[in-house]
Design an enzyme around this catalytic site. Structure first.
Site, mmCIF file in Angstrom:
data_model
loop_
_atom_site.group_PDB
_atom_site.id
_atom_site.type_symbol
_atom_site.label_atom_id
_atom_site.label_comp_id
_atom_site.label_asym_id
_atom_site.label_seq_id
_atom_site.Cartn_x
_atom_site.Cartn_y
_atom_site.Cartn_z
ATOM 1 N N LYS A 9 26.699 16.828 0.498
ATOM 2 C CA LYS A 9 25.857 16.715 -0.699
ATOM 3 C C LYS A 9 25.488 15.275 -0.974
ATOM 4 O O LYS A 9 26.293 14.372 -0.728
ATOM 5 C CB LYS A 9 26.687 17.228 -1.873
ATOM 6 C CG LYS A 9 25.958 18.181 -2.749
ATOM 7 C CD LYS A 9 26.854 18.702 -3.827
ATOM 8 C CE LYS A 9 27.818 19.737 -3.331
ATOM 9 N NZ LYS A 9 28.940 19.304 -2.605
ATOM 10 N N GLU A 54 38.492 28.682 1.073
ATOM 11 C CA GLU A 54 39.226 27.822 0.133
ATOM 12 C C GLU A 54 39.197 28.390 -1.297
ATOM 13 O O GLU A 54 38.366 29.236 -1.621
ATOM 14 C CB GLU A 54 38.649 26.397 0.124
ATOM 15 C CG GLU A 54 37.184 26.326 -0.266
ATOM 16 C CD GLU A 54 36.764 24.948 -0.776
ATOM 17 O OE1 GLU A 54 37.439 24.414 -1.672
ATOM 18 O OE2 GLU A 54 35.750 24.428 -0.291
#
Ligand code: PSU
Ligand code: MN
Length: 304
Positions: A159, A25
């Site tokens: 996360k 990405e």
């Protein structure tokens, strides 16, 4: 469709030679890391994939085209330019039609990868359900994409700027398998532990490839999360990073940060509050994901 896709020379040659291609990405470059570490990391990750016998395809939107593979100058531009749009699913049509520059998120990179016939994608972290989503409704489009686009996504878990439990619930509802690579526990990006179980622990790239192939042979739409823990020696201390994330979340709330700015703001804040140690960990885990992702891509390719 073909009108929108533009392959780099390297990817074009890789396709002709029948090599496994791995998607990468560009949001991680433009919005996830500061310059110059963003470009250095992007180059190193590409090289890890090449050294392992794969072809890297960093994906981005430029001049009305979905680029499958970037040149070195383009990587540098995405690392330095300040006006690059963060491009998720909802942004793609506008950015392509107006020929603006867009750095693709996990969601948009998956869409592009599927269009280009690429089955595996390596990144650092995926978006998820944000803490407080029960009132803000801030749920990353990455999760919806995982439920409908056929690409395996290698990451280092979710996360803890996110609500990891709700992220797993959402993925379950949407039928997205969360695979732990060599682990029973979902890693939490900077740390190897999150306190949450993965759905399935698999220990080899071949097993992961078999599961993905079975899913797609069954015509079950969507991808899978392949969660690969950060190497022990690069992991941050749990209490240290938890404390910092709490501070970053509090500041985001006080400043009223919302929408697509949330994730970049939190990543930048965490980096600042950790004096850059979070960035070092981030770079290490992405490279580690590239090593594992290359092996999975090769196994998938062999089993095609
Ligand atoms: N997590 C990271 N680094 C990143 C991102 C997430 O550790 O760069 C980026 C990815 O591109 C991901 C996006 O797809 O943030 C999610 O943004 P949002 O939460 O706005 O959907
Ligand atoms: Mn969001």
């Amino acid at each position: 469709m073909k009108n929108y896709l533009s392959y780099s020379k390297e990817v074009q040659e890789g396709l002709e030679k029948g090599l496994p291609i791995v998607a990468l990405e560009s949001t991680i470059i433009s919005h996830g890391m500061p310059y110059p570490q963003n470009v250095e990391t992007a180059r190193e990750v590409e090289q890890i994939l090449r050294d392992a016998g794969c072809v890297p395809a960093t994906i981005a939107l430029i001049d009305g085209q979905i680029k499958i593979g970037l040149s070195d100058e383009e990587l540098e531009m995405f690392g330095q330019a300040k006006d690059v749009a963060k491009a998720s699913r909802r942004d793609m049509a506008y950015l392509l039609a107006t020929k603006k520059i867009g750095a693709t998120t996990v969601a948009a990179t998956m869409i592009a990868a599927e269009l280009a016939g690429i089955e595996l994608f390596v990144t650092g972290g995926i978006g998820g359900v944000h803490r407080g989503a029960e009132t803000t409704m801030d749920i990353s489009a990455d999760l919806e994409e995982l439920s409908k686009t056929k690409v395996g996504v290698v990451c280092a878990g979710a996360k803890s700027i996110l609500d990891i439990g709700l992220t797993l619930e959402y993925l379950e509802t949407k039928g997205v398998p969360v695979i732990g690579f060599g682990t029973d526990e979902l890693p939490a990006f900077y740390t190897r532990q999150s306190g949450f179980d993965v759905n399935f622990k698999l220990d080899t790239p071949e097993e992961v490839a078999k599961v993905l192939r079975a899913k797609w042979n069954l015509n079950l739409e969507g991808g899978a999360v392949i969660a690969n823990p950060i190497p022990e020696e690069d992991a941050l201390d749990h209490d240290f990073i938890t404390n910092i994330i709490e501070k970053a979340l509090k500041e985001a709330e006080e400043k009223g940060i919302h929408g697509k700015q949330v994730t970049p703001f939190l990543l930048g804040k965490v980096k600042e509050l950790t004096d850059g140690t979070s960035l070092v960990a981030n770079i290490a885990l992405v490279k580690n994901n590239a090593k594992v992702g290359a092996q999975i891509a090769k196994a998938l390719h062999a089993a095609k």
